[in-house]
Design a protein around this motif. Structure first.
Motif, mmCIF file in Angstrom:
data_model
loop_
_atom_site.group_PDB
_atom_site.id
_atom_site.type_symbol
_atom_site.label_atom_id
_atom_site.label_comp_id
_atom_site.label_asym_id
_atom_site.label_seq_id
_atom_site.Cartn_x
_atom_site.Cartn_y
_atom_site.Cartn_z
ATOM 1 N N ILE A 1 34.466 -2.909 -29.445
ATOM 2 C CA ILE A 1 34.019 -1.561 -29.140
ATOM 3 C C ILE A 1 33.478 -1.534 -27.717
ATOM 4 O O ILE A 1 32.532 -2.241 -27.392
ATOM 5 C CB ILE A 1 32.926 -1.093 -30.123
ATOM 6 C CG1 ILE A 1 33.423 -1.182 -31.569
ATOM 7 C CG2 ILE A 1 32.485 0.333 -29.782
ATOM 8 C CD1 ILE A 1 34.566 -0.267 -31.893
ATOM 9 N N ALA B 1 32.051 1.116 -24.836
ATOM 10 C CA ALA B 1 31.562 2.468 -24.610
ATOM 11 C C ALA B 1 31.376 2.722 -23.122
ATOM 12 O O ALA B 1 30.753 1.917 -22.423
ATOM 13 C CB ALA B 1 30.240 2.690 -25.346
ATOM 14 N N THR C 1 29.274 6.645 -37.260
ATOM 15 C CA THR C 1 29.307 5.275 -37.770
ATOM 16 C C THR C 1 30.569 4.986 -38.567
ATOM 17 O O THR C 1 31.238 3.961 -38.346
ATOM 18 C CB THR C 1 28.062 4.998 -38.631
ATOM 19 O OG1 THR C 1 26.886 5.144 -37.824
ATOM 20 C CG2 THR C 1 28.107 3.591 -39.200
ATOM 21 N N ILE D 1 33.618 4.714 -36.213
ATOM 22 C CA ILE D 1 33.637 3.506 -35.393
ATOM 23 C C ILE D 1 33.975 2.280 -36.234
ATOM 24 O O ILE D 1 34.790 1.434 -35.839
ATOM 25 C CB ILE D 1 32.287 3.334 -34.682
ATOM 26 C CG1 ILE D 1 32.090 4.437 -33.644
ATOM 27 C CG2 ILE D 1 32.187 1.965 -34.018
ATOM 28 C CD1 ILE D 1 30.716 4.450 -33.002
ATOM 29 N N GLU D 2 33.378 2.168 -37.421
ATOM 30 C CA GLU D 2 33.639 1.005 -38.269
ATOM 31 C C GLU D 2 35.079 0.982 -38.754
ATOM 32 O O GLU D 2 35.696 -0.091 -38.835
ATOM 33 C CB GLU D 2 32.670 1.007 -39.458
ATOM 34 C CG GLU D 2 31.229 0.742 -39.049
ATOM 35 C CD GLU D 2 30.276 0.761 -40.218
ATOM 36 O OE1 GLU D 2 30.703 1.160 -41.333
ATOM 37 O OE2 GLU D 2 29.098 0.380 -40.039
ATOM 38 N N GLN E 1 37.391 -0.018 -35.671
ATOM 39 C CA GLN E 1 37.389 -1.419 -35.271
ATOM 40 C C GLN E 1 38.005 -2.330 -36.324
ATOM 41 O O GLN E 1 38.326 -3.476 -36.040
ATOM 42 C CB GLN E 1 35.980 -1.881 -34.897
ATOM 43 C CG GLN E 1 34.999 -2.006 -36.020
ATOM 44 C CD GLN E 1 33.656 -2.558 -35.568
ATOM 45 O OE1 GLN E 1 32.645 -2.304 -36.186
ATOM 46 N NE2 GLN E 1 33.627 -3.314 -34.495
ATOM 47 N N VAL F 1 38.684 -0.589 -29.010
ATOM 48 C CA VAL F 1 38.313 0.812 -29.199
ATOM 49 C C VAL F 1 37.463 1.235 -28.006
ATOM 50 O O VAL F 1 36.396 0.669 -27.756
ATOM 51 C CB VAL F 1 37.533 1.033 -30.512
ATOM 52 C CG1 VAL F 1 37.182 2.509 -30.678
ATOM 53 C CG2 VAL F 1 38.339 0.533 -31.703
ATOM 54 N N LEU G 1 35.225 4.120 -26.302
ATOM 55 C CA LEU G 1 34.461 5.322 -26.630
ATOM 56 C C LEU G 1 34.067 6.022 -25.332
ATOM 57 O O LEU G 1 33.359 5.447 -24.503
ATOM 58 C CB LEU G 1 33.209 4.966 -27.435
ATOM 59 C CG LEU G 1 33.424 4.168 -28.725
ATOM 60 C CD1 LEU G 1 32.079 3.851 -29.378
ATOM 61 C CD2 LEU G 1 34.335 4.912 -29.691
ATOM 62 N N VAL H 1 25.445 5.187 -30.915
ATOM 63 C CA VAL H 1 26.785 4.743 -30.518
ATOM 64 C C VAL H 1 26.694 3.641 -29.472
ATOM 65 O O VAL H 1 27.384 2.612 -29.560
ATOM 66 C CB VAL H 1 27.611 5.938 -29.986
ATOM 67 C CG1 VAL H 1 28.845 5.453 -29.228
ATOM 68 C CG2 VAL H 1 28.039 6.844 -31.137
ATOM 69 N N LYS I 1 25.652 0.306 -30.953
ATOM 70 C CA LYS I 1 26.643 -0.371 -31.790
ATOM 71 C C LYS I 1 27.781 -1.002 -30.992
ATOM 72 O O LYS I 1 28.514 -1.841 -31.504
ATOM 73 C CB LYS I 1 27.237 0.616 -32.806
ATOM 74 C CG LYS I 1 26.297 1.031 -33.917
ATOM 75 C CD LYS I 1 26.976 1.984 -34.866
ATOM 76 C CE LYS I 1 26.043 2.378 -36.008
ATOM 77 N NZ LYS I 1 25.683 1.234 -36.859
ATOM 78 N N ALA I 2 27.945 -0.600 -29.741
ATOM 79 C CA ALA I 2 29.082 -1.066 -28.949
ATOM 80 C C ALA I 2 28.946 -2.547 -28.594
ATOM 81 O O ALA I 2 27.840 -3.063 -28.401
ATOM 82 C CB ALA I 2 29.207 -0.235 -27.676
#
Length: 422
Positions: free
Chosen positions: A161, A163, A263, A266-267, A270, A276, A278, A291, A294-295
């Motif tokens: 992920i 971002a 959430t 994103i889950e 991935q 991914v 963002l 967000v 979590k990246a």
């Protein structure tokens, strides 16, 4: 001497962060630790603060096995118990026998001991102990053990992920996110999902000349239906290895989201896509903070002026505090060398942030504006443009694929090196 120790601490932290890169997110479990030393308690507490433990509930107590025995005589046991003991091997086994009388059989137990004894390890595993670690332990040791016990070993690797967020509105964060996504898909022939999170004003559909009927709005407002099949139906194909989750870019409703609104998306993304990207809008609220937290990688895009420097410093400090076990965010300076505009030099901009930029992109409104108006990436509009090499450089850094091959043209990093020599 203090500088040497500080350098050693920095190197140790860097090693821990590297060891954590392949640790999968921990599912929703309860963990309780009973420690005898501050060092072990600190390592466990740091693991509990990691973003990969966001769903888990962890509490740290002092007192070791005896405190745990007293506690569980009147309380249910969690999914995982971490116990530290300085006791001799024989005494340790006796203490565990006492603890077993008050523990639920379904709970897993990890022991942190102070004796490197193979016989003890075998005895403990025969008694059902899940793992034995020899002190001192690091945060990475704790996380690896928890992930090994509760993460699915047969699960496919999770996608990375990345971002992108602007330090200020209008600095070109979306343009860079789109072009770097294109570079990753082209350079590595790997599938990339680009998600435009700016629902009211997103530009990814314009920049890629797409007009999908569905996109990220359906993904967010139907989070309870989110799975791999549903997500795949919402994607628009931009290239052989690049898919777009477009924003509606309409004002027919307001977009006020809860902190965990993205959430599920994103889950799911991935689990299905290796990379991914963002495109995070320049706003600050619960969901954007969540967000970014979590990246795996965060890229801050800024222009070289005072407001950007202030905002970038706030972002960097906040992300470092909220992501203590991750690498610091990456910095990209965009729109530099704008004619007649006073600018902060790259060196002076980067020093307060304690970051080296991964790319320096010069101001070129003709090329960038023309590409945007025609719904094309810079690499399509002008493959030999200097920015293309910089996008490739950024793609290598953010994906962890190592350094790209040296080309004849100077990259943004070369440009910064020349600035420092002046």
């Amino acid at each position: 001497m203090s500088d040497v120790l500080k350098g050693a601490d920095t190197s140790l932290l860097r090693d821990e962060i590297a060891a954590m890169e392949n640790v999968r997110p921990i599912p929703r479990i309860s963990v309780q630790a009973f420690c005898e030393s501050e060092a072990t308690a600190k390592a466990v507490q740091r693991a509990g603060e990691d973003r990969r433990m966001a769903k888990a509930h962890l509490r740290v107590h002092m007192g070791g096995i005896r405190a745990a025995t007293e506690h569980y005589s009147s309380a249910p046991t969690p999914n995982l118990i971490i116990l530290e003991s300085r006791a001799l091997p024989g005494d340790l086994v006796n203490e565990l026998d006492t603890l077993a009388e008050v523990c639920d059989p379904g709970s897993k137990v990890v022991i942190v001991g102070h004796f490197n004894d193979v016989g003890l390890y075998r005895d403990l595993t025969r008694r059902g102990i899940s793992e034995y670690l020899v002190a001192p332990v690091s945060m990475a040791d704790v996380m690896s053990v928890i992930a090994g016990l509760f993460a699915d070993p047969d699960a496919k690797p999770l996608g990375r992920i990345i971002a992108f967020v602007g330090a200020k509105g209008g600095v070109g964060a979306s343009t860079l996110a789109h072009n770097v996504a294109w570079s990753i898909s082209r350079l590595f022939s790997t599938d990339v999902l680009l998600a435009d999170l700016d629902l009211p004003f997103g530009t990814a559909n314009i920049n890629f000349d797409q007009d999908p009927a569905q996109g990220i709005a359906e993904a967010v407002f139907s989070a309870d239906r989110m799975d791999e099949v549903f997500l795949d139906r919402l994607l628009a194909k931009c290239a052989d290895h690049l898919s777009l989750l477009a924003a509606p870019s309409m004002l027919d409703r307001t977009y006020d989201f809860a902190g965990d609104a993205f959430t599920a998306l994103i889950e799911t993304a991935q689990r299905t896509t290796p990379v991914v990207i963002l495109d995070v809008p320049h706003v600050w609220n619960d969901w954007t903070r969540n967000v970014l937290a979590k990246a795996d990688e965060v890229a801050i895009v800024a222009s070289p002026d005072l407001a950007n420097l202030r905002n970038a410093k706030n972002l960097v400090d906040t992300l470092r505090k909220g992501r203590p076990n991750d690498k610091p965010p990456h910095l990209i300076l965009n729109q530099i060398q704008m004619p007649k505009r006073p600018e902060i030099t790259a060196t002076d901009f980067c020093d307060p942030l304690q970051l080296e930029p991964v790319g320096l992109v010069a101001f070129d409104p003709l090329t960038f504006g023309g590409a945007a108006n025609n719904g094309r990436m810079i690499a399509e509009a002008d493959p030999k443009h200097a920015a293309v090499e910089i996008f490739d450089q950024i793609a290598h850094v953010l994906t962890g694929r190592g350094e790209p091959r040296r080309a004849k043209r100077a990259s943004g990093l070369d440009f910064l090196a020349r600035l420092r020599r002046k």
